[in-house]
Design a protein around this motif. Sequence first.
Motif, short mmCIF file in Angstrom:
data_model
loop_
_atom_site.label_atom_id
_atom_site.label_comp_id
_atom_site.label_asym_id
_atom_site.label_seq_id
_atom_site.Cartn_x
_atom_site.Cartn_y
_atom_site.Cartn_z
N GLU A 146 0.81 -1.21 0.00
CA GLU A 146 0.00 0.00 0.00
C GLU A 146 0.85 1.27 0.00
N TRP A 176 2.61 3.10 -3.23
CA TRP A 176 1.78 3.92 -4.13
C TRP A 176 1.57 5.32 -3.58
N ARG A 177 1.97 5.55 -2.32
CA ARG A 177 1.70 6.83 -1.67
C ARG A 177 2.92 7.74 -1.64
N HIS A 233 -4.74 0.19 -8.77
CA HIS A 233 -4.31 1.42 -8.13
C HIS A 233 -4.40 2.60 -9.10
#
Length: 333
Positions: free
Chosen positions: A101, A104-105, A333
């Motif tokens: 997760e 992707w940030r 995503h």
Amino acid sequence: MIDIAVVWAFIIAFAVFVYVVMDGFDLGLGMLFPLFPKKEDRDVMMNSVAPVWDGNETWLVLGGGGLMAAFPLAYAVLMPALYTPMIVMLLGLVFRGVAFEFRWRTTRERNLWDIAFAGGSLMATLAQGVALGAILQGIVVNGRHYGGGWWDWLTPFSVLTGLALLAGYGLLGATWLVLKTEGALRDQAYRLSWWLLFAMLAAIGLVSIATPFLDAEYARRWFAWPNIILTAPVPIAVAAITALLMRSLAAKQDYRPFFLSLALFALSYAGLGISMWPYIVPRSITIWQAASPDNSLHFMSYGVAVLVPIILGYTAWAYYVFRGKVRAGAGYH
């Protein structure tokens, strides 16, 4: 009359097998990450499993929780014997899940999360293989307790099975990429599939040769007459599936390599079952000795009869919805 302990042994075996084949390609894809340095390729790789990876681990929970509930004695003996590889496996899965997760940030720290994803996949896979080898070679049991030492799980055989699982999961990951990607990424996955297939076949051969030397019972189970009539189809089927897999890779087929790789895993898993049956802790505790009371097993069976079809249903639906090729710039995503 149906033996409820045997039924639950097959339920646990089924849950573990489904976890191995469904989370195996996910872990294998993570281990292959360093071989695909381009950001675009890594994005496509992660998007190919992003919709399904967390659901795959449902089967790990079912297998572990079911073992504790249905065979508490086996759980009480196996867990102290395997604390270290189990902790390493869980840490690896945590690293991988968080990296899934967080990469992707961020842009600046993406490489660190990529390392965590690949490293976590490697840790989890190696720990699972080592744990498998430790179980197969036998657990020291005193009465109803684990009687061995802290490092009994670490032996040449358990390291061999750990490396074998690395090769096997790597093959699943590579053939999954063949199934789900296209272009240069898929072409590289084809090339990797060949190397990983040869590595897996070598690992199957080495483990098959080493296992009968662990205990005379294993050798008798595989080679004594008339058992050999029942066991001989397994290596024959492995040879046949291998020939089909090589043919499908040579023909650059998209779908067949992945499912034939799953078939190789199924045959290897069947071979392990033949070696261990009817022990749940090899050479020490049978499934009947470890089982909960029949009333408890019957009661839990009602829940499993409802939950397992539901899990299979939503899993199949997820794979159906996200079927097809994953392309750069598009995905989960």
